[in-house]
Design an enzyme around this catalytic site. Structure first.
Site, PDB file in Angstrom:
ATOM      1  N   LYS A 238      -6.326  10.279  52.612  1.00 44.73           N
ATOM      2  CA  LYS A 238      -7.193   9.735  51.590  1.00 44.73           C
ATOM      3  C   LYS A 238      -6.498   8.488  51.091  1.00 44.73           C
ATOM      4  O   LYS A 238      -5.125   8.454  50.679  1.00 44.73           O
ATOM      5  CB  LYS A 238      -7.064  10.895  50.704  1.00 44.73           C
ATOM      6  CG  LYS A 238      -8.100  12.033  51.235  1.00 44.73           C
ATOM      7  CD  LYS A 238      -7.999  13.255  50.157  1.00 44.73           C
ATOM      8  CE  LYS A 238      -8.994  14.355  50.416  1.00 44.73           C
ATOM      9  NZ  LYS A 238     -10.252  14.118  50.740  1.00 44.73           N
ATOM     10  N   ARG A 312     -13.770  22.695  56.910  1.00 39.85           N
ATOM     11  CA  ARG A 312     -14.568  23.529  57.743  1.00 39.85           C
ATOM     12  C   ARG A 312     -13.754  23.953  58.915  1.00 39.85           C
ATOM     13  O   ARG A 312     -14.139  25.138  59.637  1.00 39.85           O
ATOM     14  CB  ARG A 312     -15.703  22.561  58.475  1.00 39.85           C
ATOM     15  CG  ARG A 312     -15.178  21.251  59.218  1.00 39.85           C
ATOM     16  CD  ARG A 312     -16.185  20.111  59.294  1.00 39.85           C
ATOM     17  NE  ARG A 312     -16.519  19.633  57.982  1.00 39.85           N
ATOM     18  CZ  ARG A 312     -17.247  18.576  58.011  1.00 39.85           C
ATOM     19  NH1 ARG A 312     -17.751  18.015  58.858  1.00 39.85           N
ATOM     20  NH2 ARG A 312     -17.151  17.867  56.711  1.00 39.85           N
TER      21      ARG A 312
END
Length: 468
Positions: A238, A312
């Site tokens: 990120k 996820r």
């Protein structure tokens, strides 16, 4: 809970707060002395929402507060007062305009919250006296919300996977529940490969923590929470602004832990399983790489398109394990996608459901308790966005379209047909201070889901709750 106290008979020890608005302000003024009316006129008080006026008697003692409110927003009506009024005890006057004093008291308590682990509080909040029944109703909700906020606000150095597990163990001890976990390579031996793959690069071992509570004969309820205690993005790193607040990426776990506590405290007749996959998504030589293929607990092969779509991955093994228990209902909380925030903003958690009756129920419950959700579709044609040329499917894809939906569709693959499932993609954070919503960690969807569970299971009967 010090912001709410039990109301004393006759209100001899507390100061009345009269809520009013422009339509009722004239009636409020008629109940005052001439000196108090002059003071209101001189101070310019006009009963605008969010304003208040302090009224004294002839001796100069504070005896009443007029609070301007919007009756359509009871939760926000008193939320700014605990840290604005002088430190004292108050109660709501019967003449007020708010139709729901319980919601107003909840807003007061939420507005009194302070996170003081690393600094001394600037002041103690004022206290609101409420009736005994109201205090008993509100106390669990206030404590659960504070738990979510505390867990999310705590920096990762003090809230890593182990500390998140400790929070669950404390909860289990309080309610005599059974707690176990699988740590590090134990995850591989127990067939939780995706949880291990995401967390293996951290110096703090990944884990799956399970809490079990209730009678075997009662309906099974499985609650799952994403516990990514810090998310660097992995090798798909990120940028700094995207990483700054990633201590909050365990906000889903915080919600799940708090909801499990509410269920147990309310003695709902369910066989509860709480599952928290707790990891740090770190960068090291053994970090999960883009292009790898991981075979999940369910047997699906998943191509890693993006290591920053890690939530996820840790959830899918937990959902599979939860599904193996054949639950009556399974729900999960996750700070899963920025796409949900783009679609709905920071205040509305996105709800996905494979059972429309359950979706309708939780949406209605959210409206009733002032904790709104918004349903987005499980639009299955979008599954093709997760196609892989060498695995069953990928964890992400090249398209930036419908990111919250495709993430939910990924998770849905791990929920068997016929198992009712609710998925909440929540922000778990306030970007700025607002009445009742201080900057930092926030519970979003907690009260809605608890109210729904009370409606779903509250009319059932159960004996003594004991761990298996």
């Amino acid at each position: 809970m010090s912001a709410l106290i039990e109301r004393q008979s006759g209100n001899r020890h507390s100061i009345a707060i009269e809520t009013t608005d422009a339509a009722h302000y004239a009636a409020s003024r008629r109940r005052l002395t001439a000196a108090q009316r002059r003071w209101l006129a001189d101070s310019g008080f006009a009963a605008a929402p969010g304003t208040f006026a302090l009224l004294s008697d002839a001796a100069g003692k504070l005896v009443r507060v007029l609070a301007g409110v919007d009756p359509r927003e009871p939760l926000a009506a008193l939320a700014a007062l605990p840290c604005s009024l002088p430190e004292a005890s108050y109660h709501l006057a019967d003449e007020g305009v708010l139709a729901d004093p319980v919601q107003a008291a909840l807003g007061w308590a939420l507005g009194a919250y302070q996170f003081n682990r690393y600094r001394q509080p600037k002041r103690a909040p004022a206290r609101l006296a409420v009736r005994t029944a109201e205090l008993q109703q509100l106390a669990p909700l206030v404590e659960a919300t504070a738990l979510v906020r505390d867990l999310v606000n705590t920096p990762t150095e003090h809230m890593g996977p182990e500390q998140l597990g400790d929070a669950i163990r404390r909860l289990g001890k309080t309610h005599q529940a059974k707690v176990r976990d699988w740590v590090g390579d134990e995850l591989l031996k127990a067939n939780f490969p995706t949880i291990h793959a995401v967390g293996r690069a951290s110096h703090r071992a990944p884990r799956l923590v399970e809490l079990s509570w209730g009678r075997k004969a009662d309906p099974r309820l499985v609650i799952v929470g994403k516990g990514v205690c810090f998310d660097t993005g992995g090798l798909d790193l990120k940028p700094s602004d995207g990483m700054r607040w990633m201590k909050k990426d365990m906000g889903g776990a915080a919600h799940a832990i708090a909801l499990a506590g509410l269920v147990m405290q309310a003695q709902l007749p369910v066989r509860l399983t709480l599952l928290i996959p707790a990891v740090e998504n770190a960068v090291a030589g053994n970090a999960l790489r883009p292009g790898e293929v991981v075979v999940t607990r369910a047997g699906h092969s998943v191509e890693i398109d993006n290591t920053d779509a890690e939530g996820r991955l840790v959830l899918c093994d937990a959902l599979t394990y939860g599904s193996e228990q054949q639950p009556d209902l399974m729900l999960d909380f996750a700070t899963l996608t920025g796409a949900a925030r783009v679609a709905l903003g920071p205040d509305l958690p996105a709800l996905f459901a494979n059972d429309e009756a359950a979706a309708t129920g939780v949406l209605a419950a959210g409206r009733a308790v002032g904790d709104p959700l918004w349903q987005l579709p499980l639009w299955r044609p979008y599954r093709k966005m997760l196609d892989s040329y060498l695995a069953d499917f990928a964890n992400a894809g090249p398209s930036r379209h419908a990111g919250a939906i495709t993430a939910a569709l990924y998770l849905e693959r791990f929920v068997p047909d016929g198992t009712p499932w609710l998925h909440l993609d929540t922000y778990a954070w306030n970007d700025a201070d607002r009445p009742g919503r201080p900057r930092g960690g926030e519970a979003m969807g907690l009260r809605a889901t608890f109210a729904f569970l009370q409606q779903r299971y509250g009319n059932m009967t159960s004996g003594v709750v004991v761990p298996e």
